[in-house]
Design an enzyme around this catalytic site. Structure first.
Site, PDB file in Angstrom:
ATOM      1  N   LYS A 199       4.730  -1.927  -0.448  1.00  0.00           N
ATOM      2  CA  LYS A 199       4.885  -3.205   0.263  1.00  0.00           C
ATOM      3  C   LYS A 199       3.600  -3.575   0.765  1.00  0.00           C
ATOM      4  CE  LYS A 199       4.929  -3.333   5.458  1.00  0.00           C
ATOM      5  NZ  LYS A 199       5.842  -1.953   7.216  1.00  0.00           N
TER       6      LYS A 199
ATOM      7  N   SER B 126       9.845  -3.908   9.213  1.00  0.00           N
ATOM      8  CA  SER B 126       8.928  -4.149   9.040  1.00  0.00           C
ATOM      9  C   SER B 126       8.973  -3.881   7.101  1.00  0.00           C
ATOM     10  CB  SER B 126       7.059  -4.506   9.268  1.00  0.00           C
ATOM     11  OG  SER B 126       6.834  -3.431   8.831  1.00  0.00           O
TER      12      SER B 126
ATOM     13  N   SER C 144       9.816   0.822  10.730  1.00  0.00           N
ATOM     14  CA  SER C 144       9.777  -0.270   9.444  1.00  0.00           C
ATOM     15  C   SER C 144      10.231   0.192   8.334  1.00  0.00           C
ATOM     16  CB  SER C 144       8.254  -1.011   9.466  1.00  0.00           C
ATOM     17  OG  SER C 144       8.154  -1.504  11.002  1.00  0.00           O
TER      18      SER C 144
HETATM   19  N1  GLN Z   1       9.588  -3.357  14.583  1.00  0.00           N
HETATM   20  C1  GLN Z   1       8.851  -2.519  15.131  1.00  0.00           C
HETATM   21  C2  GLN Z   1       7.574  -3.519  15.949  1.00  0.00           C
HETATM   22  O1  GLN Z   1       7.961  -4.338  15.669  1.00  0.00           O
HETATM   23  C3  GLN Z   1       8.285  -1.548  14.214  1.00  0.00           C
HETATM   24  C4  GLN Z   1       7.486  -2.316  13.615  1.00  0.00           C
HETATM   25  C5  GLN Z   1       6.543  -1.352  12.529  1.00  0.00           C
HETATM   26  O2  GLN Z   1       7.117   0.298  12.370  1.00  0.00           O
HETATM   27  N2  GLN Z   1       5.752  -1.647  11.255  1.00  0.00           N
HETATM   28  O3  GLN Z   1       6.481  -3.149  16.549  1.00  0.00           O
END
Ligand code: GLN
Length: 476
Positions: free
Chosen positions: A77, A152, A176
């Site tokens: 990532k 994400s 994520s």
């Molecule tokens: N969808 C969650 C957020 O927007 C998780 C994001 C993540 O785990 N980086 O905060």
């Protein structure tokens, strides 16, 4: 089915000379080339990858040790700092950022002979559940191009699903790794908090952030976790790894004597009916394997999303304060004075979601509201931790769906941030409590993948992997 054999098989082939590291890099780039229109990679590291492959192949020819991941291509990532290429975090703020140091996890993988072939798309600063918040592009779902890949770590999940590499790395602050894994039909592991060093991963919310692998199967994920985990002087929040490691557990024959709790509080309103049915079918298959199934209630779990969306932005607002346009990141030199410099650099560099979180975070931490929001949220977080501990005194594992929805349509949730936040309702509790959790593929619904979540007590990552492997076998 993946076009890649399991990682241990690949490593044996490389070490025996049956295939070369260069062959594996060729294969990775053949899938990268073929699937570019899915918008998966922010950068491709072709030259560097081939140079590494030559180095590894030469070592093998000379009889030198090449490590436990000899020649295995992987994708990180783009919030992992790497010496190769740029590290953008998916944000305009870091569009041209060359990292001066490297993430510990990346270095550990490279030291074992793995080859970094690209950096994957993500929601900017990992804020999101669909990659639609990326400042670069929207990653399309490998199974249906009109739908999201999840987020994400959507690029990382799609990369594995599209065979661009046998494994990738993601970060999981509130789901994520698990959400995109479930949307893309791959295995996503969120380890216990502190098991993998956070050093060199762009900080989102430091008390919640963990990093982990996305793979085609549980045993590949276990091997990668084994290589990455274990104390690192650069991250003071780390825990010891299991004395037996993670890469070598005995496959279970059945689940006799294993107690599994179903989180019924998460199986109610808002959950897609077909996902509910599939989850029940998976639970039935666990029962057939001999597991004892009980209903478990975590009274505060319905507050976890609210708690997350206070604690997370609070920490985000603090972590993002380092982007002042002076030390690194986007800067606007047309500014007339220092304040103008901050204002312009930050206004231009951050996207709407980062700004929203900075505002919410600053608000809940401000003196008039701290007690009502931040402090209260931390109190509920402690309550949640205790309720999970209590639950794990009665059962070995907890299970639930990963996401209330199947992969949704691109654009479906972008005009309402709250709708997007609701996607995280099943995943955030594991981050708030620090426990390990996994998303396992359990087939397709309406031609779209669906995942199943298993959670284990803090530090019981090895047991989680062992039980996940037998569940995985039921769906192969
Ligand atoms: N969808 C969650 C957020 O927007 C998780 C994001 C993540 O785990 N980086 O905060």
């Amino acid at each position: 089915m993946s076009n890649w054999p399991s990682i241990d098989v690949l490593v044996k082939q490389v070490k025996s000379g049956q295939v070369s590291a260069k062959d594996l890099v060729d294969k990775a780039f053949s899938f990268i080339d073929k699937n570019r229109h899915f918008n998966v990679l922010i950068s491709e590291l072709k030259e560097q990858a081939y140079a590494r492959a030559t180095e590894i192949d030469n070592k093998i020819k000379n009889g030198q040790d090449v490590g436990r991941l000899a020649g295995i291509p992987f994708i990180a990532k783009d919030n992992f700092l790497t010496f190769d290429g740029y590290t953008t975090a998916g944000s305009n703020m870091l569009r041209n950022f060359k990292a001066p140091y490297q993430a510990t996890s990346i270095t550990r993988l490279l030291d074992e002979g793995a080859i970094l072939v690209g950096k994957a798309n993500l929601d900017a600063f990992a804020h999101g559940a669909s990659t639609e918040n990326s400042d670069f592009m929207i990653t399309k779902n490998p199974f249906n191009e009109t739908r999201v890949a999840g987020g994400s770590s959507g690029g990382s999940a799609a990369a594995v699903a599209l065979d661009m590499a046998p494994f990738s790395l993601g970060s999981d602050t509130g789901g994520s790794i698990r959400t995109p894994a479930s949307f893309c039909n791959v295995v996503g592991i969120k380890p216990s908090y502190g098991l993998v060093s956070r050093s060199g991963v762009v900080a989102m919310a430091s008390s919640l952030d963990v990093i982990g692998p996305l793979t085609n199967n549980v045993s590949d994920g276990a091997l990668i976790l084994d290589v990455m985990s274990g104390p690192d002087q650069l991250d003071s929040t780390m825990i010891e790894k299991d004395k037996d490691g993670y890469g070598n557990f005995e496959p279970l024959k059945d689940l006799k004597g294993v107690k599994i709790g179903v989180l019924n509080d998460l199986m109610n309103e808002g959950l897609n009916d077909k996902i509910k049915i599939r989850t029940q079918e998976v639970i039935d298959s666990l029962k057939k394997l001999g597991a004892e199934i009980v209903d478990i209630s975590i009274p505060s779990i319905d507050l976890s999303l609210a708690v997350y969306y206070i604690v997370c932005p609070a920490e985000v607002s603090s972590n993002l304060s380092r982007y002042d346009g002076i030390r690194y990141g986007h800067h606007d030199d047309s500014a007339v004075d220092l304040e103008d410099y901050y204002l312009k650099s930050r206004s231009e560099g951050f996207g709407a979601e980062a700004k929203r979180r900075i505002m919410i975070g600053t608000y809940v931490l401000s003196s008039g509201y701290y007690d009502a929001y931040y402090k209260k949220a931390q109190q509920v977080r402690t309550k949640l931790i205790n309720e999970f501990k209590q639950a794990f005194s009665a059962v070995d594992f907890l299970v639930s769906p990963v996401s209330p929805d199947l992969p949704f349509k691109i654009g479906e949730k972008t005009d309402d941030p709250l709708k997007m936040y609701l996607s995280d309702v099943m995943t955030v509790a594991a981050n708030l409590t620090g426990i390990p959790a996994i998303s396992l593929p359990v087939g397709m619904i309406d031609d779209l993948p669906v995942g199943f979540q298993i959670m284990a007590p803090f530090k019981a990552d090895r047991q989680l992997l062992q039980v996940s492997e037998i569940v995985e076998r039921q769906f192969k």
